[in-house]
Motif scaffolding. Structure first.
Motif, short mmCIF file in Angstrom:
data_model
loop_
_atom_site.label_atom_id
_atom_site.label_comp_id
_atom_site.label_asym_id
_atom_site.label_seq_id
_atom_site.Cartn_x
_atom_site.Cartn_y
_atom_site.Cartn_z
N GLY A 78 -11.35 25.66 -39.61
CA GLY A 78 -11.77 24.47 -40.35
C GLY A 78 -12.71 24.77 -41.50
N ILE A 79 -12.97 23.75 -42.30
CA ILE A 79 -13.93 23.78 -43.39
C ILE A 79 -14.72 22.48 -43.36
CG2 ILE A 79 -14.27 23.82 -45.89
CD1 ILE A 79 -11.69 25.35 -46.18
N LEU A 80 -16.02 22.59 -43.48
CA LEU A 80 -16.88 21.41 -43.67
C LEU A 80 -17.61 21.60 -45.00
CD1 LEU A 80 -18.35 20.62 -40.15
CD2 LEU A 80 -16.75 19.25 -41.49
N ASP A 81 -17.40 20.66 -45.91
CA ASP A 81 -17.97 20.72 -47.25
C ASP A 81 -18.53 19.35 -47.59
OD1 ASP A 81 -18.35 20.67 -50.05
OD2 ASP A 81 -16.78 22.15 -50.37
N VAL A 82 -19.80 19.29 -47.92
CA VAL A 82 -20.44 18.04 -48.34
C VAL A 82 -21.29 18.33 -49.57
CG1 VAL A 82 -21.93 16.12 -47.69
CG2 VAL A 82 -20.54 17.24 -45.95
N GLY A 83 -21.21 17.46 -50.57
CA GLY A 83 -21.98 17.66 -51.78
C GLY A 83 -22.52 16.35 -52.33
N VAL A 84 -23.21 16.46 -53.44
CA VAL A 84 -23.68 15.29 -54.18
C VAL A 84 -23.14 15.41 -55.61
CG1 VAL A 84 -25.73 14.88 -52.80
CG2 VAL A 84 -25.86 16.45 -54.73
N ARG A 85 -22.84 14.26 -56.22
CA ARG A 85 -22.21 14.27 -57.55
C ARG A 85 -22.78 13.17 -58.43
NH1 ARG A 85 -18.02 16.29 -60.45
NH2 ARG A 85 -16.74 14.91 -61.74
N TYR A 86 -22.91 13.50 -59.70
CA TYR A 86 -23.35 12.56 -60.72
C TYR A 86 -22.31 12.54 -61.82
CZ TYR A 86 -25.93 10.79 -64.77
OH TYR A 86 -26.31 10.09 -65.89
N THR A 87 -21.82 11.34 -62.20
CA THR A 87 -20.84 11.22 -63.27
C THR A 87 -21.26 10.14 -64.25
OG1 THR A 87 -19.53 9.73 -61.86
CG2 THR A 87 -18.87 12.04 -61.94
N THR A 88 -21.02 10.38 -65.52
CA THR A 88 -21.31 9.40 -66.57
C THR A 88 -20.09 8.51 -66.79
OG1 THR A 88 -20.51 10.85 -68.34
CG2 THR A 88 -22.82 11.07 -67.69
N ASN A 89 -20.28 7.42 -67.50
CA ASN A 89 -19.21 6.49 -67.87
C ASN A 89 -18.36 6.10 -66.66
OD1 ASN A 89 -20.03 6.65 -70.54
ND2 ASN A 89 -18.54 8.23 -71.06
N SER A 90 -19.04 5.71 -65.59
CA SER A 90 -18.34 5.41 -64.33
C SER A 90 -18.54 3.98 -63.87
CB SER A 90 -18.81 6.37 -63.23
OG SER A 90 -18.47 7.69 -63.55
N GLY A 91 -18.90 3.09 -64.77
CA GLY A 91 -19.04 1.68 -64.41
C GLY A 91 -17.72 1.10 -63.94
N THR A 92 -17.79 0.11 -63.08
CA THR A 92 -16.57 -0.44 -62.47
C THR A 92 -15.81 -1.39 -63.39
OG1 THR A 92 -17.91 -2.19 -61.46
CG2 THR A 92 -17.48 -0.22 -60.14
N THR A 93 -16.41 -1.81 -64.49
CA THR A 93 -15.73 -2.71 -65.43
C THR A 93 -15.88 -2.17 -66.85
OG1 THR A 93 -17.71 -4.08 -65.81
CG2 THR A 93 -16.26 -4.69 -63.96
N ALA A 94 -15.03 -2.69 -67.75
CA ALA A 94 -15.09 -2.26 -69.15
C ALA A 94 -16.44 -2.62 -69.77
CB ALA A 94 -13.95 -2.89 -69.93
N ALA A 95 -16.99 -3.75 -69.36
CA ALA A 95 -18.27 -4.18 -69.92
C ALA A 95 -19.41 -3.25 -69.52
CB ALA A 95 -18.58 -5.61 -69.47
N ARG A 96 -19.26 -2.57 -68.37
CA ARG A 96 -20.32 -1.67 -67.90
C ARG A 96 -19.80 -0.24 -67.76
NH1 ARG A 96 -24.00 -4.10 -63.25
NH2 ARG A 96 -25.17 -2.31 -64.04
N LYS A 97 -18.87 0.12 -68.62
CA LYS A 97 -18.26 1.45 -68.50
C LYS A 97 -19.25 2.57 -68.73
CE LYS A 97 -16.55 1.50 -73.29
NZ LYS A 97 -15.33 1.50 -74.13
N GLY A 98 -20.35 2.32 -69.40
CA GLY A 98 -21.34 3.36 -69.67
C GLY A 98 -22.26 3.66 -68.49
N ASP A 99 -22.16 2.91 -67.40
CA ASP A 99 -23.01 3.14 -66.23
C ASP A 99 -22.68 4.48 -65.59
OD1 ASP A 99 -23.97 0.67 -66.76
OD2 ASP A 99 -23.22 -0.29 -64.91
#
Length: 373
Positions: free
Chosen positions: A42-63
């Motif tokens: 098996g493999i166990l892999d856990v991480g943390v991630r930060y992404t830009t321009n990931s808003g859930t709507t077009a109006a907040r796409k820069g979040d």
């Protein structure tokens, strides 16, 4: 009265015979068990991630978005390998593999077993396997010109795997044969049940010393007779600590086919190349070029840089769509089983495609820990 010499001699002889029989039984039993093996991995892999321009709507796409991810370098999994030596160079083999989201404990897909196959392997005649398993495009990619030397791809950022047409297929019969530096595979998939897409494919690779190169082709057909045709070709060169890869892949879609749409419409954060199909069923042809290298600075430290350029045309839309991807990763191994990693990636889309929130670019940063057993 004490025991006679005859009684003592009889008991000693009986004990020796008993010990001999038990010893022979133990020997035969051990030999029998040695012919079969069941191993857990098996493999166990856990991480943390930060992404830009990931808003859930077009109006907040820069979040931006910060999250714990179920695998930065590898998808977490638990599997069982079975092997039985039947003599004469013939083995029975089987595999069950479950993929899981290590951050929540849930399974990654509707099917519990991402692989589930059984087969026969012969030193002289090759290997035949039946069931759900990796397809020939994924096999030639991972075995011959994968993006990174120490890990085939970055799980959280892997545009290349979308070109392998979902990577696995159900209801498959696959044959593998090797001769010297050559390896070939053939696959046929029956269209049935919940997986109605028929498949047929082949791959051939050559690997000797520092050089490896190969090619694969595959067709997937839906119930209406419409097809997706896949092709990939590439090579890799290893010189001491340096590993370099170069590959090209192509998918062609019949008008209106829904084959493999799930493979191209996942959340873009998970499978970057998926959003290249944002125009729905209108994709006609998609090409992707990949090039990169890995350099092992020390026994523990590996650094890698990989770039991808993709272009697609459409049946109805005018013009073409483009996408460029770049990823850099550093991996440090504490031991043979445990490593930590840091990764940075960039995506740029153009033409008819975009992220779900209409953004055209995105930066991602990930770090995590992985343990293999």
């Amino acid at each position: 009265m004490g025991q006679s010499l005859q009684d003592i001699h009889y008991k000693e002889t009986s004990m020796k015979k008993t010990a001999l029989v038990l010893g022979l039984l133990a020997t035969f039993s051990s030999a029998g068990w040695a012919q079969s093996s069941v191993s857990l991995y098996g493999i166990l892999d856990v991480g943390v991630r930060y992404t830009t321009n990931s808003g859930t709507t077009a109006a907040r796409k820069g979040d931006s978005l910060s999250q714990v991810i179920p695998g930065g370098m590898s998808n977490s999994r638990l599997g069982v390998n079975v092997s039985e030596d039947m003599g004469g160079g013939l083995k029975a083999i089987a595999n069950l593999e479950h993929r899981l989201n290590s951050d929540t404990g849930t399974q990654t897909a509707a099917e519990f077993w991402r692989q589930s196959w059984v087969g026969l392997e012969s030193k002289e005649y090759g290997r035949l396997t039946l069931g759900r398993q990796y397809n020939v495009l994924f096999d030639v990619y991972t075995s011959t010109f994968s993006s990174y030397k120490y890990s085939p791809y970055i799980e959280i950022f892997r545009p290349e795997t979308a070109m392998a047409m979902a990577g696995r297929q159900s209801n498959m019969v696959k044959y593998l044969a090797e001769s010297g530096p050559f390896r070939g595979e053939l696959q046929v998939g029956a269209g049935e049940g919940a997986s109605p897409d028929k498949t047929v494919g082949a791959m051939l690779r050559y690997s000797k010393d520092e050089l490896a190169f190969g090619a694969g082709v595959m067709d997937v057909e839906d119930t209406a007779g419409r097809k997706v045709r896949g092709l990939t070709v590439g090579g890799a060169y290893t010189a001491g600590p340096l590993y370099v890869n170069l590959s090209w892949g192509q998918n062609k879609f019949d008008l209106g086919t829904d084959v493999l749409q799930a493979a191209y419409t996942n959340n873009y954060t998970i499978s970057p190349a998926s959003r290249l199909n944002a125009a729905g069923l209108d994709v006609k042809k998609r090409d992707m070029l990949a090039v990169g290298f890995t350099y092992q600075f020390s026994k523990e430290l590996n650094l890698g840089l990989q770039g991808w350029y993709a272009k697609q045309t459409h049946h109805r839309l005018t013009g073409s769509s483009k996408a460029g991807f770049l990823a850099a990763v550093a991996d440090y191994a504490f031991s043979k089983r445990t490593d930590v990693y840091a990764e940075a990636d960039y995506s740029k889309l153009g033409g008819a495609v975009s992220f779900d929130n209409t953004a055209k670019s995105r930066v991602g940063l990930s770090t995590g820990i992985r343990h293999r057993f």
